[in-house]
Write a protein that holds these residues in place. Sequence first.
Motif, PDB file in Angstrom:
ATOM      1  N   LYS A 194     -96.602   2.341-160.716  1.00 22.22           N
ATOM      2  CA  LYS A 194     -96.554   2.536-162.156  1.00 22.22           C
ATOM      3  C   LYS A 194     -96.883   3.983-162.495  1.00 22.22           C
ATOM      4  O   LYS A 194     -97.567   4.667-161.757  1.00 22.22           O
ATOM      5  N   GLU A 204     -80.368   2.392-149.753  1.00 21.93           N
ATOM      6  CA  GLU A 204     -81.772   2.168-150.102  1.00 21.93           C
ATOM      7  C   GLU A 204     -82.688   3.065-149.278  1.00 21.93           C
ATOM      8  O   GLU A 204     -83.684   3.589-149.777  1.00 21.93           O
ATOM      9  N   GLU A 259     -91.838   5.567-167.013  1.00 25.77           N
ATOM     10  CA  GLU A 259     -91.491   4.556-166.015  1.00 25.77           C
ATOM     11  C   GLU A 259     -90.020   4.147-166.067  1.00 25.77           C
ATOM     12  O   GLU A 259     -89.620   3.165-165.451  1.00 25.77           O
ATOM     13  N   LYS A 260     -89.202   4.892-166.784  1.00 25.06           N
ATOM     14  CA  LYS A 260     -87.785   4.545-166.898  1.00 25.06           C
ATOM     15  C   LYS A 260     -86.993   5.035-165.686  1.00 25.06           C
ATOM     16  O   LYS A 260     -87.365   5.992-165.022  1.00 25.06           O
ATOM     17  N   ILE A 261     -85.878   4.365-165.420  1.00 27.46           N
ATOM     18  CA  ILE A 261     -84.938   4.792-164.392  1.00 27.46           C
ATOM     19  C   ILE A 261     -83.643   5.186-165.094  1.00 27.46           C
ATOM     20  O   ILE A 261     -82.972   4.350-165.711  1.00 27.46           O
ATOM     21  N   ASP A 281     -90.272  -0.429-154.014  1.00 26.83           N
ATOM     22  CA  ASP A 281     -91.696  -0.438-154.334  1.00 26.83           C
ATOM     23  C   ASP A 281     -92.056   0.890-154.999  1.00 26.83           C
ATOM     24  O   ASP A 281     -92.324   1.885-154.334  1.00 26.83           O
ATOM     25  N   ASP A 314     -74.510  -0.358-161.667  1.00 23.70           N
ATOM     26  CA  ASP A 314     -75.192  -1.653-161.540  1.00 23.70           C
ATOM     27  C   ASP A 314     -75.843  -1.777-160.158  1.00 23.70           C
ATOM     28  O   ASP A 314     -76.947  -2.328-160.026  1.00 23.70           O
ATOM     29  N   ARG A 347     -79.052   0.277-160.169  1.00 21.83           N
ATOM     30  CA  ARG A 347     -80.107  -0.391-160.939  1.00 21.83           C
ATOM     31  C   ARG A 347     -80.692  -1.574-160.167  1.00 21.83           C
ATOM     32  O   ARG A 347     -81.910  -1.780-160.141  1.00 21.83           O
ATOM     33  N   SER A 348     -79.808  -2.347-159.546  1.00 23.73           N
ATOM     34  CA  SER A 348     -80.258  -3.497-158.767  1.00 23.73           C
ATOM     35  C   SER A 348     -81.106  -3.052-157.584  1.00 23.73           C
ATOM     36  O   SER A 348     -82.122  -3.680-157.252  1.00 23.73           O
ATOM     37  N   PHE A 383     -82.961  -0.357-157.356  1.00 25.38           N
ATOM     38  CA  PHE A 383     -84.267   0.127-157.794  1.00 25.38           C
ATOM     39  C   PHE A 383     -85.216  -1.013-158.145  1.00 25.38           C
ATOM     40  O   PHE A 383     -86.435  -0.864-158.043  1.00 25.38           O
ATOM     41  N   LYS A 384     -84.680  -2.150-158.551  1.00 28.68           N
ATOM     42  CA  LYS A 384     -85.531  -3.309-158.837  1.00 28.68           C
ATOM     43  C   LYS A 384     -86.201  -3.832-157.571  1.00 28.68           C
ATOM     44  O   LYS A 384     -87.242  -4.492-157.636  1.00 28.68           O
ATOM     45  N   GLN A 385     -85.609  -3.536-156.420  1.00 27.88           N
ATOM     46  CA  GLN A 385     -86.148  -4.013-155.145  1.00 27.88           C
ATOM     47  C   GLN A 385     -87.099  -3.011-154.500  1.00 27.88           C
ATOM     48  O   GLN A 385     -87.830  -3.365-153.577  1.00 27.88           O
TER      49      GLN A 385
END
Length: 322
Positions: A193, A208, A165-167, A190, A180, A183-184, A186-188
């Motif tokens: 798991k 995106e 599950e790592k990026i 969907d 950065d 990474r930001s 990818f947090k947004q």
Amino acid sequence: MKREILINQDTNEIQAAVVEDGRLEEFYIERLDAVRMFGNIYKGRVKTVIRGMGAAFVHLGTQKDGFLYVADALRAPVDLEADGGDAESEEAPVAAAAAAAPAHSRSRGRDHRHSMRHKRIDEVLKIGQEVIVQVVKEPMGTKGPRLTTHFSIPARYLVMIPGDEKIGISGRIEDKKERDRIRSLFKQLDIPKGVGFIVRTAAEGKSEQEFTRDIRYLLNTWKRIHRSIAVKRAPSVIHQELGLVERIIRDHLTEGDKLVVSSKDLLHKVKRFIGLYLPKTQVGVELYQDHSMFEHYNVAKEIGHTYQKNVFLKSGGYIVIQ
């Protein structure tokens, strides 16, 4: 920048040229009779386990058996015994990827991961056992293909790693602000798991929407792989890496580019794949069947230079490749 992608097929091979502003930038050749295994995924059966080598030979249904080291067999995003009859459901592929891979299970802790790394091959695999593997090295001479259970499935900007599950971000993307930003972003997104991603160098500065397209394509590919696993018997091929035509479209074609092909069969093939991978992208696709396509686009001479053994340098010297 004006870019054209030229794809020509004759009786023996497919040639593809990427032309930017009238200059040849990249050139690829793939023989039609070549057997390409790299990236393919197979449902195989363990034929021999060699404890002294820490490896096993796996029958793939191909001319040569594959070679699987114990380190490459420890983590499996598809556990045939654990999956059972759930493999056909739409959610099973990503759920199974999370459930399998004991070497990466967070709940079992560091000690368990350490012990898994020191397993013997005969503790991991048994003769006659079915195993899902991917080819990471083509067969050469008398040697069969090198195998792994650590799958990686590429798209244009991302590589999907089932069971992790790592990026990760390519080290060639060096700008801290860009890393950065990714990474930001990818947090947004969907992301289900059980799957992780490596961000490729080509993803620098991408939006995106472009990441979302790749993720959707990769997840659909993984679901198709899982459905094949459920219905096919060992030994059999589960998933074949894309051929040259599809790889060129996946890795190079963008909105506004022109794609030129030399036959109606190629025209149908590229339109079908574009509809799958770039469904809403405006791309011009043309059929060119007159004289040599490469001569018409003034790149035949540059292509000819790629076959020369002498590579001339700006300094006046040259390199000989034989």
